[in-house]
Enzyme design. Sequence first.
Site, mmCIF file in Angstrom:
data_model
loop_
_atom_site.group_PDB
_atom_site.id
_atom_site.type_symbol
_atom_site.label_atom_id
_atom_site.label_comp_id
_atom_site.label_asym_id
_atom_site.label_seq_id
_atom_site.Cartn_x
_atom_site.Cartn_y
_atom_site.Cartn_z
ATOM 1 N N GLU A 98 47.068 22.364 35.444
ATOM 2 C CA GLU A 98 48.563 22.160 36.214
ATOM 3 C C GLU A 98 47.477 23.256 37.846
ATOM 4 O OE1 GLU A 98 51.905 24.467 36.036
ATOM 5 O OE2 GLU A 98 52.137 24.511 38.070
ATOM 6 N N ASP A 130 44.449 41.187 35.682
ATOM 7 C CA ASP A 130 44.150 41.471 36.726
ATOM 8 C C ASP A 130 44.425 42.972 37.304
ATOM 9 O OD1 ASP A 130 45.349 41.010 39.203
ATOM 10 O OD2 ASP A 130 47.251 40.584 39.034
ATOM 11 N N ASP A 134 44.766 45.664 40.449
ATOM 12 C CA ASP A 134 45.530 45.812 41.361
ATOM 13 C C ASP A 134 45.506 47.070 41.866
ATOM 14 O OD1 ASP A 134 47.090 46.109 44.041
ATOM 15 O OD2 ASP A 134 47.601 43.886 43.108
#
Lengths: 468, 509
Positions: free
Chosen positions: A72, A137, A139
Amino acid sequence: MTAEDPTMRSFNADSQLLSDTDRNASMHTSSKLYKPLSSDMLFYYERLLPFKQIFRWLSHSPKATREFTMREFAYEFRSGAYQRYNSFASVDEFKKSVVAANPTRFEVGAVYAVNPKERKNLPKSAMKPLQKELVFDIDLTDYDEIRTCCLKTDICKKCWRFIQVAAEIITAALREDFGFEHFIWVFSGRRGAHCWVSDSRARLLDELARKSIVEYMDVLSGRMLKMGRTSLGIKKPYHPHIERSFDVLKDKFSEIILEEQNPWATSAGSDTNWDHVDTLLSFLPDQGLRQALKSKWQDQASYSSSKQKWDDLTSVGQKVLKHQSQAVQLTDAKKEIIIYYMYPRLDVEVSKQMIHLLKSPFCIHPGTGNVCVPFDPFRNLSSDMEDDAYGFNPVNAPNLSQLQTEIDTWDANSAYKAPSESSESEAISDYAKSSLKPYVDYFSTYVSSIIKDELTGSNKRAQDLMDF
Amino acid sequence: MFRQTKRRTAGRRNFEDVASYSSLATSAYPSRLSFYETPPLEEITLEEFELWAIDRLKILIEIESCLARSKSLKEIELVVKPLLLKYLPLSPTTSLGLDAKAIAERRKDYYSHYILRLVFCRTEELRKKLVKNETTLFKVRYNMLQPNEQREFVSLNSEKLSWQYISNEEKLEKADELYAASGASIRNVLSIDNAGDATFNLTAEQLKAHIRQKESFIKLPFEKVPHLVSLKQVYLSRGFAYIPSTLQVSLLSVVFSDLLHNALIKTFQAIPRLEEDDRLLPLLNNLSRNFANIQYDNFGDGNTSDINAVSIATPQILQHYPLCALYLQENLKLNSHLKYDGRQQLGLFLKGIGLNVDEALKFWSYEFTKSSKMNMDTFNKEYKYNIRHIYGLEGGRINYKPYDCATILLRKRPQKGEYHGCPYRDLSMDLVVSRLGDMGIKDQHDINGIIEDINKHDYTVACTRVFELRHKQQMDASKPENLHITHPNLYFDRSRQLERNETKAVASK
């Protein structure tokens, strides 16, 4: 897209306005903050983005496999619209579709049992995710309570140190604890980094296993306040992963926290940083010690640095604490302080879900124009020697506007210099004419190593099946 | 295993091998414990078929009821051991090998397990229950084995387990890491084993020595033990997790439940081939009904229903409500609103007692709009979907079942302004006592009993006790079997049943 296009013009004005306000808000990154126009993006997709490498990276093969064709992709558009479930049969179709759609960015999702494009004709239950890279991830906004240099969306070289340390800790755990070999770090374009793990074992992990890995890596969320004292609640003896991480952190603590960040620096008559000092004190085990330190620091007539305060913990501790057990508690507290200020802060939700989408490497960050380049946390890829100490310097990351200039200059030079050699220069890809080159090369080498392993691995698997 | 005509079995390899298989009975049951991997092939009589299944079922029902009361494994062992001796004894392998009695015991254990697979493979819910209870039984039995039998069992199944015992050298080399990662869990197990000994206390040095000298470790792919990885209670190296032998039972039980779950799905797919058998099917159906007694899911029959939007607010109906539903409905009435979790729990309960969707919409819209804080338009826009969803008329169109007590206790606890959950758990003790008073339970002795159950976290026991106290007279009259309340709708239906019996008895007089 011509300049006469009225919709375009109004959009330009808007984006100019936006970037102006952003520029005022953020002093640190202002030099490079710009929002690419859709014509800039089209240029980038047509000429610069290394589709072939991304294709090979996701296909784990030079050819199109199900791992690519059933994958996808999602597009995010300027209007804010979000289009999921795109899938492509080949690298050409992939590029053609992105160029035609010209999204602000595209994201990579899971590999499904059926073609995501055809999901409308299939029952919901058929859309089962089969595999997906394990992703992490980080941040820097999660570091806001400890960083003093920047806030929110801002970033500078100093805060990148946190990412560098985090990458080192996570790399060690992925390699030594979980046995993964193929993973790459990618700049998220503004203030963070993603890590993509492509080992086949990692791609096939179910969600429970993914959750267990992020929870294994997560050390700080056990933080609690008990009887006026903060504690991370890390059990002793430290788990080998925490012990190993601590060894890395303690060596860098003095430089990154005490000197660069300097969060506990106070001057007489100024309120600055006292909230940070209170956080520091809250980790200490003894009420008397906390008070002794606070009054000592409050009475100081001049500037006192973080380094001095850190040393005070031990010296005042020796005076105030009577029992051996209290001294041990103080040592433990100091360890926890180091961990609290340095240990990686992960955004865990991204890692847990298999169907979670994440921005592809080499996309352009729509707010900054930065390219989301892969980087080596241990080795500076750019030609700028000054960045060697940081491994990667987000402030000097390749930026779309700069790339355009570089290519224009290169084209102008070569046209001017030797028109006869033009056949040769055509063979050079556009990215190679720009500062994007080292990053694409780094990525290509990485992808080749995945493909090589995947091939030997699948041979082995075929062998196993034969045995069976 | 099924007596079939020669014609059907002729030529099928499995059945031709039966003769040789049965002669190898000793090797077929090498251990007292089993993952039940090879299906039994010998013939047994229909009487044996039924009897053995019922005997095993008795044990599983007991386990189910213990689990519903969230008893610890130690407590379950205490309850189950005598039953095991009575219904499913298993003698150890002696030095002389297996005698006829031991073989017969193991055979019964094996066959009864497979029969129950047939009984409980038909729905996901039944499969889950069987897996849960059989896995608990497996754990209880593993702990009953002698240490050498445990080791033997592991080595018998070493292929399937992807376990590798690590060498002593490797262990000593990694001793510090193993101690740091697993020391606390080992200490835990050791102190449970020595629970009787008040002086038992292990220093760090003793624990390290124990790891170096006694403990053996296995390594296996970390994906197999996500729970231990999450808690950082296991040492990881190069993709392998290192597990001390003291934690192995929980690992084995995971393997056991995975195998059983997959096998049940396969059994379910194979069952249509059995449908033509007119001797076994009634037996199987009968057995699964037995189990349904402890797993309540036959809700309101609908046709005879006197339940409608008006009647459910009357004392005649409300007197049959368990406290959780009563509490929700009262607060709905009071606030003209209920938050999502409350609507789910009460809405499904009402559906379970026989309120159809039209009446439900009438009821909810009246309650939500009666205070003029909300108009009909808003209700239709924001809540109608939710009510219809409960009845499986929207979205995924799933026919949701009312929550049982275990589900209610597992779901998230009510926050401020929420009234779902189990009042016995979620209300303060003062409020519970005043509620009990409202329901007519005022005797201090009775109240103390209920408080004691609550303090032991036996909330369903507390609720059952309340039921018994409120229906004392009726139950004395009709003497029904004792039943544990594990479902709010069970409470309601039983209460109405008792009332009906009473009116019938009065009428017949």
